[in-house]
Each structure stands twice: as C-alpha cells, then as structure tokens.
Design an enzyme around this catalytic site. Structure first.
Site, PDB file in Angstrom:
ATOM      1  N   HIS B 170       0.828  -1.194   0.000  1.00  0.00           N
ATOM      2  CA  HIS B 170       0.000   0.000   0.000  1.00  0.00           C
ATOM      3  C   HIS B 170       0.868   1.252   0.000  1.00  0.00           C
ATOM      4  CE1 HIS B 170      -3.363  -2.517   2.041  1.00  0.00           C
ATOM      5  NE2 HIS B 170      -3.699  -2.279   0.798  1.00  0.00           N
ATOM      6  N   CYS B 271      -2.954  -0.018   9.981  1.00  0.00           N
ATOM      7  CA  CYS B 271      -3.900  -0.959   9.385  1.00  0.00           C
ATOM      8  C   CYS B 271      -4.952  -1.440  10.375  1.00  0.00           C
ATOM      9  CB  CYS B 271      -3.162  -2.186   8.847  1.00  0.00           C
ATOM     10  SG  CYS B 271      -2.021  -1.800   7.531  1.00  0.00           S
TER      11      CYS B 271
END
Lengths: 1013, 282
Positions: B170, B271
C-alpha cells in the site's frame, strides 16, 4: 520635397482642422483620452509603420492598391479637390484598407470583427459624405494650408536638423510635432491632438461623423447580487470603460480581482478584454455581460475592504450553489449558514417557519431538506456575528476548498484520455475525473504555448533530470487552446508576480511581460488597496437575489452552464503576448554578424569606401563632440510608464529581453547618404536636442537589439507569456527558454495559417505604406499626403479592423525606428518624420545638395529604410546604405531656406546594419495587434545608453510582448562597430541568456562635410 | 466549531477488530512467513489498550470473523474523514465482506456513509493518506483509479491526488503522517519517489521525516486534548535506527507499539484501526 511638405501640411492641416473644428478635436481628444495609453501609442505606431513600411512595401503592392491609396491620400493634400472627389477618395480609402484588414486577421473572430467594422465603416461612409462637408471644407482649406505648410516645412527642415533615414523619419515626426506644437501654437498643444490631427485629415470626417453620431450601445451587466446594471457606452468604447463604469457603480476599488465576461458565439464564456473595443469582442448586438471574479484571491482576509470580500462572497456563493465549486455536505451547510448570517442576521427563534426562508435560497446544487436543517442549525450558532464577520468566515472556509479559484478546461492527454486542466494561482493542475493526476506549479513551467488545438507546457527539469520536457494536451479546438493559454498567462502574471524578484532581475528592465495581462498583479493590487483611504463604503447586502433567482433558474443558470464544465473559461485576451508566431520562433534565427557589410545600393563601392574612411575620420572628430543627448522618453513611453501595470510588465519584459540570443537571419546594412540634410536622430525627439546633435557630431554606434521576445503567439506558445511571467518572477529562466525556442520552432507549424494571414496582412500594410514611396518621388506632395492618408486610414481602419495588425506593425516600426532612430524617436511621428526628411531634403537640395540625389535622396533616405529596409517587412535582407547629411539648424524657429544654407552642413554617414529575424518581421507586420502596454526604460553609463522598449501587443487574442532594447554606444572615433556590437550583444546575452537578437542595427553617423571638403 | 481542515489528528473514536485464527495461514501476505496467532493477538491487545486506555479513545471493537482472515486490518475497509465515511471495495476479493461489519459500526456512530458500489472500483484504505489538507491515493495492486475517483467524490472539499505505488502493498506501507504537515517517509527509492510525487502534486508544503526502514514509516499520529502530539511508532526492537529518528521529535509523545507478528502479513500500525473524530465535527 513634396513629401516633406505633405507631412507638415498634414500636421498643419490637422492643427487647422482642430482649430477650425473644435468639435472634432475635442472629440478626438476624448477618444484618445478614453483609449488607454495604448491607443495613442498604437496610433503613433501605425503612423510610423505606415510611413516607413508603407514605402518599402509599396513596391510589392499591387498597383491598383497603390493607386487607390495614392489617390485618396493625395486628394486631401491636393489643392482644392472638389468635395466630391475628396469624399470618393475617402470612401476608396476606406474600402481599400478594409480588405487588407481582412487578410490580416488571424482569427476568425477578428476577421469577423473586422468585417463588421468594415461594414460599419461603409455605413458610416455615407454619414461621412454627409459630414464631408467638413472634410471638403477642410480639403479646400488644406491647399492653402499646404502651401503654408510647405513653407513652414522648409523652415522646419532647416530647423529640423534632420534625421537620417528611418530614424530620421521618426525623429522628424517628433520634430514636426514639436514644430506643430511650437509653430502651430494655436493648433493644438497637446500631443494627442496632434496625433489625432495627423490621422484626422482623412479620418477626421469619419471620426467626426462617428463621434457626432457615435452610437451608444446599451450594456447590460449582470452583477453578482443578481441585479442588472444598465448603462450606455459608445460603440467604440473599450472594455475597460465599461468595467470601470461597473466598478464605479459598485463602489468597488479593489477591482483587479474582477472582470467582465460575456458569452461568445460558441457559448463559451470569455473575459472582456479591457484594452480592446467591446464591439470587437462581442459579435452580437446583444451587449450582455456578467461581472465576475476573475482572480480568486488565495487569502481573502488580505483584501482591504469589506465590500470586496462581499462581492467575492457573492461570487463564491454562486460558484458553490451552481456546483462549480464542489464541496461536501457539511461544507455546504457551513457556508450556507454563514450566508444566512450575513444576509439575514441572527437567527430568530421566534420566527414561525424558519425553514421556509432557508429553502428559498439556493446553497447547493442538490439542496436537501436535511441540508437546510443543518444550515439552520449552524446558523443558530453564529449569533452575534456581523455580516462582515460572517463573510470572512465564509471565505475562510471556501478558500480551503480544493477547487477554489481553479479554472477548469476540458482537454485530452497525449493518449486521447479526457482530462481537465485547471488553472489556478499556483499553477496548472491536471485532473482526470475528480482526481488530480498531475500538477505543474508556475515555477516548474518554463514555457506555455499553444499550437492549433494543442496546448504545451515546457517543464523545468527536476533535480535528477537533465532535460526539460514538454507536456502536450489536446483541446477541443484552437479557440479553446488559445483561451486556456490566455488564462494561464493571466493567472501566471497576476499571481506569480507576487514573488519578490531577485535583485539580479531587478537591474534589468523588466516589463510586465509579453504577457498580455494588462492589469495589476496581485502584489500590485495589494499595494494599491493598502493605500485606499476612504471610510468603509456602505453597501447594501441584497439578500442573495441571485441565489434566489437561481432557484427559478434564471441568471445563475447561465453561469452554471457556462462554467460548470469548462469551468470558468475566461479569455483573457488582454494578456496574450504572442504577437506573431513568427517572432516567437526565434530559434530559426541565424546570426550573420560576420556578414555585416556596408553596402551602398545607391553608391558605388568607392563611395562606400570613402564613406567608411570618412566615417573613421568623423569618428575621431566626433570623439571630441559631446555625446548625444540621452534618449528621452517619448510621449508614448511616458504614457506607458505612467500606466499602473508598467512596473510589472517591465520586469517581465526585461526577463524576456534577457533571452536575447544573438541569432540574426538577415543582415541589412543600410548606409543612407542623405546629402545635405544630416539626420539628427535626436532632433525629432527634443527640439533642443537637434542643435546639440548637430553640433556634436555624434558618432554613435547604435546596437539595437530587438529581442523579439518572441511574441509567443497564442497559438504556439503560451510559454512566452509564461516566460514573461516567470521573468517577472524569479525564474527568468523560464522566459528565455520559452520565448526563443518556442517561437521559432512552434511558429512554423502552428501558425501556418496565421502566418499566412499575417504575411498577407503585412503585405497589405506594407503595400499601403509602400505605395506611398513609389509615388513619392514623382509626386512629392502627393506622397506626403498619401502617407498621411495612409496613416489616417491606417489608424481608422486599423483601429477598427486592423488595429491589431497596425499595432504590430507599429511595434515593428517602432522597433525599426528605435533601432535605426534615436532612442527618442517617437513611433507615432515616424510618418511625419518621413515628411520632414523630405522637407529637409527640399531645403537641402536647394541649398546644399552636395551629395547625390537631393530630393530623391532625401526621400530615399527617409523612405530609405522602408523600401530598402526590407528588413522590416521583407524577408530578404536588404542592404541599404544610407548616408544622411544632416543639416542642423541651430534655431528651429528659423526654418527658412536661408537658415538651411546658413546652417552648417554636416554630412552624416549613417551606416545601419540590421540583423533581423525574418520570421519575426513577418509576424510583427502581418498581425494586427492592439497595443497593450509599452514601457521604455533608459539607463545610461558613460558612453552607453541603453533604452529598452517593452511593448505588449494584443493580436487577435494573442498577446505579444516585445522587448526592444537599444544600446547606443557613443564612441570615440576608434570605435569598432563590429566589436562594439559584439560586446553589446554579449552583454545583453549575459543579462538575458534567452534573449534573441532580432535585429542589430549599427548606426554610424559621421560628418561627411569634413571629408568631402 | 467546525470548519474545513481544522483539528488534524483529533480523534475520539477508534474501530478495531479481533484477530481470527485463520490469520495465521489464510491471511494474505507478500512473504512466506509463519504467523503466531497468539503473539499476534497479544500484540493487538496491547495496541488496542494504547488507543483506549492510554489515549482515551472510545474503542469500538468488532468481533473477528474466521471467514475473513485479514479482518483485523480494518483500515482497508473504510476511509473516514470528518463525519463522512467511505466504505471501500477492497482490492482483494477475499476481503470484500470485511466492509459489512465496518459499515454497521460506522453507521452506529452516525457518520454519513458513502458506499463504493462500482464493481470496477477497488480501494484499500491502506492506500489512502490523508494529510489534513488533502488526500493522496496510492494506485497499487489493491487500489485503482476508479476507486480513487469515488473517494474524491466522497470528499469533495479536498484535493485527491493519485500516486503510483510501485513497490510495497500500500501507499502507507512506506509512509504516514507524523504531524500536521509532516510526512514520515521511508528511505527506499520507491518511497522517496512517491514522496516527490506527492510534493509535486500538492499545493501545500510538507516537511518530511525520513526513516531508514520503510515499514517503520507507518505510524499513527494523533493530536489529543491534554496530550498534544502523539505518535505511535514501531518499537526499537524492530527498527532501532528508525526509532532514533522518531526520538528527534521533541514535541511528540512517542509511544512505541510492537507490531512484529502482524507485519508478517503486511499489517502495519495504521492498518489495525479506523480513527474517527466525532466531537469536533459539526
């Protein structure tokens, strides 16, 4: 001879006319006044151009054209032509010019405009005929006047000191003006009058008629509060006039953030160019405008007055309500609540049905009940907030929106993917759908250009990159590309100029830039607004009339539609710098320094050698002579300087200048030998100067580097504009790259059409101008008249139709003049200048035509540049050798022949070596332009005088900034002009690496008298 | 009061989710590594405790779902800014259903829910970097242009710029916000390149805090009442050199949080939570 007389006669006539017909003069004055500096300048330029170029170009013109013009021109001057003839002539003139104009027009729009104008002219012609009674009367009177004029002219010639060649012409004009002023005394002291007067001879009738019958157009301006402002303006009024009227109505002082827009025939929202006539921009008779924010201040809190913030609020409310400025639900509610607070005041709990009020207003494109409730809820929390505070809060939130002040334009990337280009204060944003996929901050952009429907930006190489890259986008059509380019240029100049300029730049003459942006920059407007000293104006906050209307779907809708997709697409025509694509393409320019040769067409090599030798001698003698008087700013210049935008422009231009690269395609050596009449460049400019000059015998090596700043044609290069902008800023680098490289390269491709048009235009103009010269020799008087006529015609027609071309031409002429002529030279007067030379020639001839062809020569010398000077208009590098003998009369007043005789005859050999970029010329000449701004900066050192003229021309939406830098090296006898030239160029180049040297004129003035003797 | 872009880092709530046993073997990962679920759960408990107990956030803990091995990484399921919550459409098909529980939790918090229904769109919250003034969306294996567009549509106030993510899972695998206008960035070439792009795309100026380890660049910044600047960062045990860099942030309350197990399945600090600011919202 005749020519001279003619020119003077013209002047006198003008003066007489003005005197005789006060109305005219007044009107003329009014017009001139109305017109910003530019007009006057333009006119002057036109005149000059006509005068100079005309002669030169005339050769190329079709005979019929010549005849027409000559006739028309002559008619006025000629004695006692029947009124009918005069009329017919006038009409002919009008007709003649018009077609030419068309050819010039680059843009469809312009063409259309021109046509319209032509039509108008025709229609007016009838009127004119009616009015002609005046003209005829004037004509009748003229003859007598002419005679007088001639006499005076002769005297003038004596006085005039003389001018050599083209330069001389300019100077001469000046002189003439001076004479007019002085001698005419009664005539009109003011320059404007004079100018008009010049033009007026032919134009006067038209103008008078027009003026008298000047149509008033009703303008409807939709204001931000939803009301309409209606006013009447003259049909020929410029955008600025209307804009100021609106601002006056609004009591708005910080007006630089705003502008008037209109919807063009393609349903595109365009910004009304303040410097151009309204009717030329609006095709229809429906004079509907919208008052809008043009530049969204990044920090509205820095605005000085609440009324300004209020207007900005109104604009933003509209933007938000229309969806043009997207924001979230919460933000809609918040902004709406501030709007309520500002317009309604504190929330009143007692109010029976508060929601009803809220729902009457439009706050968002999709206004839900939920949102209205939220608005009401937030409104309650604003209790106690004044309207001004509420507006401030509104702005504080609105300014943070990512699309605040972003002007979106539809485009496609190189792969044909639909994207949006957003122009804002910080630079250029690239969006795909709602995503920002790239961003080019102004400092990163070296050059902005457009070519056909392509829009290019040249990007500064990154830290790790070695080469600059160019990013291209496809727009829907050429118009869109141009519009985008303009917006970029304007925004760049407005916002980017904020940055403090590095000291280095400061030293150079930097003018606002080629940039067409004619207004103040944000920095300037901030300074200006900080000086606002008035009690906060009371203004009524109309409760969102407009917003409420929007519900009904009225005015707001328009805005929304127009802007929503394309966003606001203001066309800032004003700013387009690129005059001619040709110029822009400086890349192609070749330098032929080595080739500089003195060639005398007229004379044999021996003569040349003699001259050279004499020159060297003269140089020595000159050494002793006092240096030439420092160049004094022309009226034009003064005007320019006075303009608010000047400073900025100056800076920009300077940068541009910096770019000057020494690339000369054509080397033209002009050695004009005017036997008796010595050309004193200075003369024209300042009465006092001439004598001094004469006395001094100057050896001047004038290296005039015209940097064709590459007028970035809108098509090709927005870059130029950008460059100009960058110039102003720290990134002088931008400009250079932009202007030079872009211009040359791009020009060919992009502007094929334009170029052609331009060329045509040039030809035409040249033809017009040129026509005169041929005739001139044979019919001196006529010629002069013709010149005048042309100038007049040019003025009118040009203004109306060809204004653009004319302007460009003028610029070109100016450049020429400047180069050749003295710093002083007034472009405007150039035409007159021709006449003067003639005059001088006459006197000279009579008394002392020592050198070869007296009158002829004189004329030739005057015209000199023009016919031979092909340089200007012609692609060919003509070598003209002109030797001017300037007879300077110490006393201007004494212009009698006697004086001439008495006057010491100074033979001046003038060698003018001109390097030109052929491309440049063509552009400049061909395209019609509106002079946006002009500045002149003069700096002096011991033996070097540097004069920089920065001229912004608007051509068909393209703005061209031209920086002409003239370096006059006054030297001792020993000056090696080649060396001096090289040195000057070198220095100039050092200062402005990117500058291109379009033309180098080496002007040697030597006193021949000694030699000959 | 409200207003745009005020109070960056102000949070009142956090949404977290338990770790399913399936994480150990079924969770997606870019490297072959064994995950100790027990250790992972212990780690996660410590993480939640920091958010709730130490920092005083109101923590909403969603139950783990064994059918969703990656469900602990709640960040990918939603993007919350202000009082608008965008329910994403995760790039990994196996994770699509993670949004259901998230959506319910966000609804319970009275947030405006925007759902990403376009089947051509994918977006992982891990690719979304909100700086307080604008969004950067990494175009990665998990996030595509369409997903970014929908995000831009959901948060109209803000500029949304796209940044190609060439390496790493990401965008936030190598960067995060370390304060207002401060971007913590890894020192790898892809990370630095991405930073440059972000800087170019932005109208705003950002300071950068470069840390030797890309993974250490994933931190959680908060600005909490009575606590000021708070930065949750990886422990010195994992990234000793990077922690030295963090320790230069004198104005920040630095809280090392262990993440040794979850990192094996590409889980970083951000996350594991969705942070929400309820009070500050209008």
């Amino acid at each position: 001879m005749t020519t001279e007389a003619g020119s003077e006669t013209e002047v006198k006539e003008k003066a007489e006319e003005s005197a005789a017909q006060p109305d005219r003069s007044e009107k003329a004055k009014e017009e001139t006044q109305e017109v910003p500096n530019a007009e006057g300048e333009e006119k002057e330029k036109e005149k000059e151009k006509e005068g100079k170029e005309g002669k030169g170009i005339a050769r190329y013109l079709p005979t019929w054209l010549k005849k027409q013009k000559s006739q028309s021109q002559t008619s006025p001057t000629k004695e006692g032509p029947p009124t009918e003839e005069a009329v017919s002539k006038v009409t002919q003139e009008e007709d003649g010019p018009a077609p030419e104009v068309n050819g010039h027009a680059e843009e469809e729009e312009e063409e259309e405009e021109e046509k319209e104008e032509k039509e108008a002219v025709k229609s007016e012609q009838v009127k004119e005929k009616e009015a002609e009674s005046h003209s005829t009367a004037s004509a009748d009177t003229e003859p007598a006047k002419e005679e007088k004029v001639e006499e005076s002219a002769e005297k003038a010639a004596d006085e005039t000191t003389v001018t050599t060649e083209g330069e001389g012409a300019e100077e001469q004009k000046k002189e003439q003006e001076g004479e007019e002023e002085g001698g005419g005394g009664g005539g009109g002291g003011e320059e404007e009058e004079e100018e008009e007067g010049h033009t007026s001879i032919f134009q006067s009738p038209l103008r008078l008629v027009r003026k008298t019958k000047m149509k008033l157009m009703a303008c409807h301006v939709a204001l931000l509060d939803g009301t309409d402002f209606t006013c009447e303006v003259e049909k020929r009024a410029k955008g600025q006039y209307l804009f100021f009227k609106v601002c006056e109505h609004l009591n708005l002082m910080e007006k630089d953030y705003f502008g008037l827009s209109y919807t063009d025939s393609h349903e595109q929202k365009c910004w009304l160019d303040p410097t151009k006539e309204i009717k030329r921009q609006i095709r229809s008779n429906n004079w509907q405008f919208v008052f809008n924010v043009k530049f969204y201040p990044p920090d509205p809190s820095l605005l000085t007055e609440d009324i300004t913030r209020y207007l900005l609020c109104l604009q933003l409310r509209e933007d938000v309500a229309s969806g043009r400025l997207p924001c979230s639900f919460v933000t809609h509610a918040l902004l709406g609540s501030y709007t309520l607070q500002a317009e309604v005041g504190d929330y009143e709990p007692d109010q029976p049905r508060p929601l009803d009020n809220v729902s009457q207003l439009t706050f968002a494109p999709n206004q839900s009940k939920e949102m209205e409730e939220k608005i009401l809820e937030l409104h309650k929390s604003h209790r106690g907030m004044t309207p001004a505070q509420a507006d401030t809060q509104f702005l504080e939130n609105a300014k943070k929106l990512s699309m605040y002040g972003v002007d979106l334009h539809h485009a496609k990337d190189s792969e044909g993917v639909d994207i949006m280009l957003g122009v804002c204060a910080n630079g250029l944003l690239v969006y795909k759908d709602r995503l920002r996929i790239n961003r080019f901050a102004w400092p990163k952009i070296l050059k902005i250009s457009y070519k056909r429907n392509n829009f290019y930006i040249k990007i500064r190489p990154g830290e790790t990159e070695q080469f600059e890259s160019t990013v291209g986008f496809k727009l829907q059509n050429h118009r869109s590309a141009k519009r985008l380019w303009k917006v970029c240029v304007e925004n760049h100049s407005f916002f980017r100029l904020n940055a403090p300029e590095p000291p280095t730049k400061a030293r150079f003459l930097t003018l606002g830039s080629k940039f067409r942006y004619s207004g103040r920059t944000q920095a300037q407007t901030r300074v200006a607004s900080s000086l606002i000293d008035r009690p906060a104006p009371n203004f009524e906050r109309t409760s969102s009339k407009r917003i409420s209307r929007s519900l009904d779907g009225a005015p707001v809708i328009n805005i929304t539609e127009a802007s929503s997709e394309n966003g606001r697409e203001p066309h800032l025509e004003l700013q387009s710098d690129s005059k001619s694509p040709m110029r822009v393409h400086g890349d192609n320019i070749y330098v032929r320094h080595s080739n500089l040769m003195l060639e005398d067409h007229d004379k044999t090599q021996e003569d040349v050698l003699k001259h050279q030798a004499s020159i060297s001698q003269l140089k020595r003698s000159f050494m002793e002579a006092p240096p030439p008087s420092p160049p004094q700013p022309n009226q034009w210049e003064k005007r320019l300087t006075s303009s608010p935008a000047t400073t900025i422009r100056i800076q920009q231009q300077q940068h541009v200048t910096t770019e000057v690269e020494i690339e000369e395609t054509v080397v033209v050596q002009e050695v004009s030998i005017a036997p008796k009449p010595g050309l004193v460049t200075v003369t024209a400019s300042s009465p006092a100067d001439p004598p001094a000059e004469q006395e001094t015998r100057e050896q001047e090596v004038t290296v005039e580097e015209e940097e064709v700043v590459v007028a970035e044609e809108a098509k090709v290069s927005k870059q130029e504009s950008v460059s100009s902008e960058s110039e102003s800023e720290e990134e002088a680098e931008y400009h250079p790259n932009v202007s030079v490289s872009i211009c040359h390269t791009q020009i060919p491709e992009e502007k094929e059409e334009e170029e052609e048009q331009e060329e045509e235009a040039e030809d035409k103009t040249a033809a017009e101008q040129g026509m005169l010269p041929p005739d001139a020799p044979s019919l001196p008087a006529e010629v002069s008249q013709a010149v005048e006529a042309t100038s007049q015609e040019a003025e009118e027609d040009l203004e109306a139709e060809k204004s653009k071309n004319a302007e460009e031409e003028k610029e070109a002429e100016r450049g020429m003049e400047e180069r050749t002529g003295d710093p002083m030279m007034t472009p405007e007067e150039a035409p007159n200048g021709h006449a003067l030379p003639e005059e001088s020639a006459k006197g000279m001839v009579a008394s002392a035509e020592e050198e070869e062809e007296p009158t002829m020569n004189g004329e030739a010398s005057l015209a000199e540049a023009e016919p031979r000077p092909q340089v200007i208009c012609c692609s060919e590098p003509p070598v003209v050798k002109t030797e001017m003998v300037t007879i300077s009369d110490t006393f201007a007043a004494q212009k009698t022949e006697i004086a001439t005789k008495e006057v010491p005859i100074v033979h001046t050999e003038t060698k003018t070596i001109t390097y030109e970029a052929a491309q440049l010329d063509g552009n400049s000449d061909g395209e019609p332009g509106v002079l946006m701004t002009a500045q002149t900066i003069t700096s002096e050192s011991l033996c070097t005088t540097t004069t920089t003229h920065i001229t912004k021309m608007l051509k068909g939406g393209l703005s061209e900034t031209r920086i002409e830098k003239r370096i006059v090296i006054t030297g001792d006898c020993d000056i090696d002009h080649d060396q001096a030239l090289a040195q000057a160029i070198k220095e100039a180049k050092e200062q402005h690496p990117d500058m291109s040297v379009t033309r180098v004129v080496v002007h040697k003035e030597t006193e021949l008298a000694e030699e000959e003797d | 009061m409200a207003g745009l872009m005020v109070g960056f880092g102000h949070y009142t709530h956090a949404i977290v989710r338990g770790i399913p046993a399936s994480l150990a073997k079924e969770a997606l990962r870019s490297s072959q590594s064994e995950v100790d679920v027990v250790n992972a759960r212990r780690e996660h408990e410590a993480y939640v405790e920091v958010l709730g107990t130490r920092l005083g956030l109101e923590v909403v803990e969603l139950p783990a779902d064994e059918s969703l091995p990656d469900c602990v990484f709640v960040e990918d399921a939603a993007v919350v800014c202000g009082d608008t919550a965008l329910i994403t459409r995760p790039g990994a098909e196996s994770r699509r259903r993670e949004t259901e529980a998230m959506k319910g939790a966000l609804k319970d918090l009275n947030l405006n829910i925007v759902e990403m229904t376009d089947e051509n769109a994918t977006l992982d919250g891990g690719d979304v970097l909100f700086t307080g003034r604008e969004f950067f969306v990494g175009l990665s294996k998990r996030t595509n242009q369409r997903g970014a567009e929908i995000l831009a549509d959901a948060f109209k106030d803000y500029a949304v710029s796209t940044v190609p993510v060439l390496e790493g899972l990401h965008l936030k695998s190598f960067c995060s916000m370390g304060g207002p206008g401060l971007i913590v960035i890894g020192s790898s070439e892809p990370a630095q390149k991405a930073l440059k792009i972000m800087q170019q795309m932005s109208d705003h100026r950002y300071d950068k805090l470069t840390v030797p380890d890309d993974l250490a660049a994933n931190c959680i910044y908060m600005n909490l009442p009575n606590k000021g600047h708070v930065l949750l960062h990886p422990t010195a045990e994992e990234f000793p050199e990077s922690v030295k860099v963090f320790e230069k942030l004198k104005d920040h309350m630095l809280i090392p949080v262990s993440n040794m197990e979850k990192v094996k399945v590409d889980g970083a600090l951000t996350c594991c939570s969705v942070l929400i600011n309820k009070k500050g919202n209008i």
